[in-house]
Write a protein that holds these residues in place. Structure first.
Motif, mmCIF file in Angstrom:
data_model
loop_
_atom_site.group_PDB
_atom_site.id
_atom_site.type_symbol
_atom_site.label_atom_id
_atom_site.label_comp_id
_atom_site.label_asym_id
_atom_site.label_seq_id
_atom_site.Cartn_x
_atom_site.Cartn_y
_atom_site.Cartn_z
ATOM 1 N N LEU A 296 -33.429 25.621 -5.649
ATOM 2 C CA LEU A 296 -33.336 25.021 -6.473
ATOM 3 C C LEU A 296 -32.859 24.586 -7.656
ATOM 4 O O LEU A 296 -33.020 22.985 -8.086
ATOM 5 C CB LEU A 296 -35.038 25.023 -6.774
ATOM 6 N N ILE A 297 -32.224 25.048 -8.226
ATOM 7 C CA ILE A 297 -31.404 24.745 -9.354
ATOM 8 C C ILE A 297 -29.811 24.308 -8.357
ATOM 9 O O ILE A 297 -29.645 22.946 -9.322
ATOM 10 C CB ILE A 297 -31.206 26.028 -10.451
ATOM 11 N N LEU A 298 -29.310 24.970 -7.133
ATOM 12 C CA LEU A 298 -27.900 24.459 -6.970
ATOM 13 C C LEU A 298 -27.548 23.125 -7.241
ATOM 14 O O LEU A 298 -26.626 22.219 -7.426
ATOM 15 C CB LEU A 298 -27.006 25.659 -5.829
ATOM 16 N N PRO A 299 -28.828 22.074 -6.249
ATOM 17 C CA PRO A 299 -28.650 21.008 -6.390
ATOM 18 C C PRO A 299 -28.345 20.236 -7.426
ATOM 19 O O PRO A 299 -27.257 19.055 -7.375
ATOM 20 C CB PRO A 299 -29.198 19.969 -5.608
ATOM 21 N N TRP A 300 -29.072 20.453 -8.229
ATOM 22 C CA TRP A 300 -29.215 19.912 -9.655
ATOM 23 C C TRP A 300 -27.310 20.160 -10.510
ATOM 24 O O TRP A 300 -26.998 19.079 -10.996
ATOM 25 C CB TRP A 300 -30.490 20.413 -10.420
ATOM 26 N N VAL A 301 -27.284 20.916 -9.931
ATOM 27 C CA VAL A 301 -26.211 21.668 -11.424
ATOM 28 C C VAL A 301 -24.699 21.644 -10.397
ATOM 29 O O VAL A 301 -23.960 20.122 -11.214
ATOM 30 C CB VAL A 301 -26.469 23.116 -11.112
ATOM 31 N N GLY A 302 -24.621 21.029 -9.163
ATOM 32 C CA GLY A 302 -24.010 20.675 -8.880
ATOM 33 C C GLY A 302 -23.767 18.871 -9.074
ATOM 34 O O GLY A 302 -22.666 18.720 -9.065
ATOM 35 N N MET A 303 -24.802 18.120 -9.406
ATOM 36 C CA MET A 303 -25.296 16.995 -9.076
ATOM 37 C C MET A 303 -24.733 16.307 -11.017
ATOM 38 O O MET A 303 -23.677 15.688 -10.763
ATOM 39 C CB MET A 303 -26.283 16.238 -8.937
ATOM 40 N N THR A 304 -24.731 17.201 -11.884
ATOM 41 C CA THR A 304 -24.063 16.587 -12.679
ATOM 42 C C THR A 304 -23.270 17.125 -13.311
ATOM 43 O O THR A 304 -22.797 16.810 -13.799
ATOM 44 C CB THR A 304 -25.286 17.925 -13.908
ATOM 45 N N ALA A 305 -22.369 18.382 -12.634
ATOM 46 C CA ALA A 305 -21.185 18.509 -12.860
ATOM 47 C C ALA A 305 -20.330 17.398 -12.009
ATOM 48 O O ALA A 305 -19.774 17.046 -12.481
ATOM 49 C CB ALA A 305 -20.910 19.909 -11.841
ATOM 50 N N GLY A 306 -20.819 16.832 -10.932
ATOM 51 C CA GLY A 306 -20.438 16.013 -10.614
ATOM 52 C C GLY A 306 -20.424 14.312 -11.025
ATOM 53 O O GLY A 306 -19.080 13.493 -11.047
ATOM 54 N N ILE A 307 -21.200 14.465 -11.651
ATOM 55 C CA ILE A 307 -20.809 12.782 -12.761
ATOM 56 C C ILE A 307 -20.742 13.304 -14.054
ATOM 57 O O ILE A 307 -19.386 12.459 -14.683
ATOM 58 C CB ILE A 307 -23.229 12.467 -12.905
ATOM 59 N N LEU A 308 -20.618 14.433 -14.826
ATOM 60 C CA LEU A 308 -19.798 14.593 -15.883
ATOM 61 C C LEU A 308 -18.048 15.040 -14.969
ATOM 62 O O LEU A 308 -17.267 14.301 -16.242
ATOM 63 C CB LEU A 308 -19.679 15.913 -16.793
ATOM 64 N N LEU A 309 -17.844 15.327 -14.501
ATOM 65 C CA LEU A 309 -16.806 14.749 -13.835
ATOM 66 C C LEU A 309 -15.821 13.262 -13.165
ATOM 67 O O LEU A 309 -14.726 13.521 -13.648
ATOM 68 C CB LEU A 309 -15.986 15.947 -12.465
ATOM 69 N N THR A 310 -16.600 12.590 -13.059
ATOM 70 C CA THR A 310 -16.566 11.094 -12.175
ATOM 71 C C THR A 310 -16.532 10.643 -14.189
ATOM 72 O O THR A 310 -15.559 9.959 -14.163
ATOM 73 C CB THR A 310 -17.912 11.290 -11.488
#
Length: 76
Positions: free
Chosen positions: A24-38
């Motif tokens: 449940l949590i892992l895709p949302w964490v990856g999405m947030t980290a990807g947005i912040l890195l971009t």
């Protein structure tokens, strides 16, 4: 001793998580980290390589989200 411990292990029901918290949590964490890195790569506060890593992480998170939904429908 070993036969009684084997019997005890066989009597206990094994419960499997169908749709665990990491799914449940892992895709949302990856999405947030990807947005912040971009954002960090585009503003210049980080290395420009993050302009490639961020969207890649976002795409991986979307694929993981869809995969986990598919797995949940089938009870995997």
């Amino acid at each position: 001793m070993s036969s009684s411990s084997n019997e005890d292990a066989a009597k206990k029901p094994h419960r499997r998580w169908r749709y665990g918290p990491l799914r449940l949590i892992l895709p949302w964490v990856g999405m947030t980290a990807g947005i912040l890195l971009t954002i960090g790569g585009s503003t210049g506060s980080r290395s420009p390589i993050f302009l490639l890593v961020g969207p890649g992480l976002i795409a991986l998170s979307v694929a993981a989200f869809l995969l986990y939904r598919w797995m949940a429908k089938r009870g995997i």
